[in-house]
Enzyme design. Structure first.
Site, mmCIF file in Angstrom:
data_model
loop_
_atom_site.group_PDB
_atom_site.id
_atom_site.type_symbol
_atom_site.label_atom_id
_atom_site.label_comp_id
_atom_site.label_asym_id
_atom_site.label_seq_id
_atom_site.Cartn_x
_atom_site.Cartn_y
_atom_site.Cartn_z
ATOM 1 N N PRO A 10 -1.879 12.620 1.002
ATOM 2 C CA PRO A 10 -3.331 11.994 0.820
ATOM 3 C C PRO A 10 -3.585 10.531 0.954
ATOM 4 O O PRO A 10 -2.650 9.529 0.310
ATOM 5 C CB PRO A 10 -3.925 12.578 -0.326
ATOM 6 C CG PRO A 10 -2.667 12.951 -1.316
ATOM 7 C CD PRO A 10 -1.648 13.461 -0.193
ATOM 8 N N ASN A 11 -4.371 10.066 1.645
ATOM 9 C CA ASN A 11 -4.759 8.507 1.533
ATOM 10 C C ASN A 11 -3.726 7.840 2.698
ATOM 11 O O ASN A 11 -4.018 6.473 2.757
ATOM 12 C CB ASN A 11 -4.901 7.684 0.224
ATOM 13 C CG ASN A 11 -6.108 8.739 -0.422
ATOM 14 O OD1 ASN A 11 -7.181 8.664 -0.152
ATOM 15 N ND2 ASN A 11 -5.718 8.965 -1.658
ATOM 16 N N ARG A 18 -5.559 0.335 3.750
ATOM 17 C CA ARG A 18 -5.546 0.493 2.536
ATOM 18 C C ARG A 18 -4.418 -0.507 1.561
ATOM 19 O O ARG A 18 -3.428 -0.378 2.057
ATOM 20 C CB ARG A 18 -5.132 2.065 2.029
ATOM 21 C CG ARG A 18 -4.725 2.195 0.998
ATOM 22 C CD ARG A 18 -3.827 3.798 0.876
ATOM 23 N NE ARG A 18 -3.598 4.108 -0.547
ATOM 24 C CZ ARG A 18 -2.813 5.069 -0.739
ATOM 25 N NH1 ARG A 18 -1.879 5.585 -0.064
ATOM 26 N NH2 ARG A 18 -2.593 5.410 -1.918
ATOM 27 N N TYR A 23 1.078 -1.690 1.070
ATOM 28 C CA TYR A 23 1.400 -0.778 1.844
ATOM 29 C C TYR A 23 1.593 -1.497 3.399
ATOM 30 O O TYR A 23 1.942 -0.780 4.169
ATOM 31 C CB TYR A 23 0.452 0.392 1.940
ATOM 32 C CG TYR A 23 0.440 1.240 0.868
ATOM 33 C CD1 TYR A 23 1.458 2.097 0.097
ATOM 34 C CD2 TYR A 23 -0.641 1.365 0.036
ATOM 35 C CE1 TYR A 23 1.524 2.664 -0.850
ATOM 36 C CE2 TYR A 23 -0.635 1.968 -1.150
ATOM 37 C CZ TYR A 23 0.143 2.765 -1.538
ATOM 38 O OH TYR A 23 0.317 3.576 -2.713
ATOM 39 N N ASN A 72 6.367 12.229 3.002
ATOM 40 C CA ASN A 72 5.803 11.305 2.073
ATOM 41 C C ASN A 72 4.631 11.814 1.453
ATOM 42 O O ASN A 72 3.658 12.169 1.780
ATOM 43 C CB ASN A 72 5.069 9.991 2.611
ATOM 44 C CG ASN A 72 4.658 8.926 1.619
ATOM 45 O OD1 ASN A 72 4.500 9.288 0.533
ATOM 46 N ND2 ASN A 72 4.699 7.495 2.095
ATOM 47 N N ALA A 75 0.337 10.545 -3.491
ATOM 48 C CA ALA A 75 -0.151 10.844 -5.159
ATOM 49 C C ALA A 75 0.358 12.251 -5.402
ATOM 50 O O ALA A 75 0.565 12.246 -6.656
ATOM 51 C CB ALA A 75 -1.666 10.624 -5.351
ATOM 52 N N GLU A 98 12.424 12.550 0.725
ATOM 53 C CA GLU A 98 11.405 12.032 0.414
ATOM 54 C C GLU A 98 11.103 10.534 0.439
ATOM 55 O O GLU A 98 12.214 9.965 0.198
ATOM 56 C CB GLU A 98 11.231 12.462 -1.420
ATOM 57 C CG GLU A 98 10.049 11.768 -2.103
ATOM 58 C CD GLU A 98 10.023 11.955 -3.724
ATOM 59 O OE1 GLU A 98 10.977 12.789 -4.124
ATOM 60 O OE2 GLU A 98 9.465 11.289 -4.239
ATOM 61 N N HIS A 100 8.824 6.864 0.182
ATOM 62 C CA HIS A 100 7.667 6.236 0.006
ATOM 63 C C HIS A 100 7.808 4.570 0.594
ATOM 64 O O HIS A 100 9.030 4.063 0.555
ATOM 65 C CB HIS A 100 7.763 5.923 -1.631
ATOM 66 C CG HIS A 100 7.690 7.312 -2.362
ATOM 67 N ND1 HIS A 100 6.497 8.069 -2.456
ATOM 68 C CD2 HIS A 100 8.516 8.076 -2.801
ATOM 69 C CE1 HIS A 100 6.545 9.036 -2.984
ATOM 70 N NE2 HIS A 100 8.015 9.271 -3.129
ATOM 71 N N ARG A 107 6.147 0.407 -10.157
ATOM 72 C CA ARG A 107 4.293 0.177 -10.308
ATOM 73 C C ARG A 107 3.958 0.794 -11.563
ATOM 74 O O ARG A 107 4.575 0.883 -12.438
ATOM 75 C CB ARG A 107 3.831 0.720 -8.975
ATOM 76 C CG ARG A 107 4.195 0.029 -7.657
ATOM 77 C CD ARG A 107 3.782 0.992 -6.490
ATOM 78 N NE ARG A 107 2.325 0.822 -6.484
ATOM 79 C CZ ARG A 107 1.580 1.685 -5.638
ATOM 80 N NH1 ARG A 107 2.120 2.357 -4.736
ATOM 81 N NH2 ARG A 107 0.178 1.527 -5.653
HETATM 82 C C1 DQA Z 1 3.147 6.099 -1.792
HETATM 83 C C2 DQA Z 1 3.502 5.759 -3.307
HETATM 84 C C3 DQA Z 1 2.514 6.980 -4.251
HETATM 85 O O1 DQA Z 1 2.592 6.581 -5.585
HETATM 86 C C4 DQA Z 1 0.926 6.835 -3.813
HETATM 87 O O2 DQA Z 1 0.127 7.671 -4.322
HETATM 88 C C5 DQA Z 1 0.872 6.985 -2.313
HETATM 89 C C6 DQA Z 1 1.797 6.143 -1.447
HETATM 90 C C7 DQA Z 1 4.013 5.130 -1.152
HETATM 91 O O3 DQA Z 1 4.503 5.606 0.020
HETATM 92 O O4 DQA Z 1 4.351 4.202 -1.564
HETATM 93 O O5 DQA Z 1 -0.259 7.353 -1.743
HETATM 94 O O6 DQA Z 1 3.733 7.685 -1.749
#
Ligand code: DQA
Length: 142
Positions: A10-11, A18, A23, A72, A75, A98, A100, A107
């Site tokens: 998501p997002n 964003r 990011y 990825n 959240a 995984e 990020h 964070r």
């Molecule tokens: C994320 C880190 C997560 O905590 C966050 O919710 C994201 C992006 C990252 O790529 O740094 O949406 O996965």
């Protein structure tokens, strides 16, 4: 042709716009293009969804294909046991990295826990968009 799933939660469709201070300014299409450029010999199945349901469906497709996954989970990383169970299914069958963009450990506290890491082959975090490229490099090493 080797198939690798690159799945985004998501997002991440909002990357570029964003929170660019966290990011960066590259969007998901830019990341996809960079990955395709890095490994033209690989069939990349690239996806992003805001839906847990859809993400689990793609992990099940990777299972059926015995294909490696770059994930990825965004959240969902921090609380989705359903996603964890889908990732656990891949163990011993294919690899799951995984990734990020940011380093969640530097964070907010709720980001320090990943329910995915325990069932992932490896974790790459904090290298911006390069986190994806490093994961692909690892999966295509041999
Ligand atoms: C994320 C880190 C997560 O905590 C966050 O919710 C994201 C992006 C990252 O790529 O740094 O949406 O996965």
């Amino acid at each position: 042709m080797t198939k690798i799933y690159v799945l985004n939660g998501p997002n991440l469709n909002m990357l570029g716009a964003r929170e660019p201070e966290i990011y960066g300014t590259m969007n998901l299409s830019d990341i996809e293009a960079k990955l395709r450029q890095q490994a033209p010999e690989v069939e990349l199945v690239f996806g992003q969804t805001n839906s847990e349901d859809e993400l689990i469906g793609w992990l099940q497709a990777a299972f059926n294909d015995s294909a490696d996954v770059i994930l990825n989970p965004a959240a969902f990383t921090h609380y989705s046991y359903a996603l964890r169970d889908a990732c656990a299914m891949l163990k011993g069958r294919s690899r799951l990295i995984e990734v990020h963009i940011s380093n969640p450990h530097s964070r907010e506290e709720f980001r320090h826990n990943s329910v995915i890491s325990g069932v992932a082959t490896g974790v790459i975090a904090g290298f911006g968009v390069d986190s994806y490229l490093l994961a692909l490099q690892q999966l295509t090493r041999n």
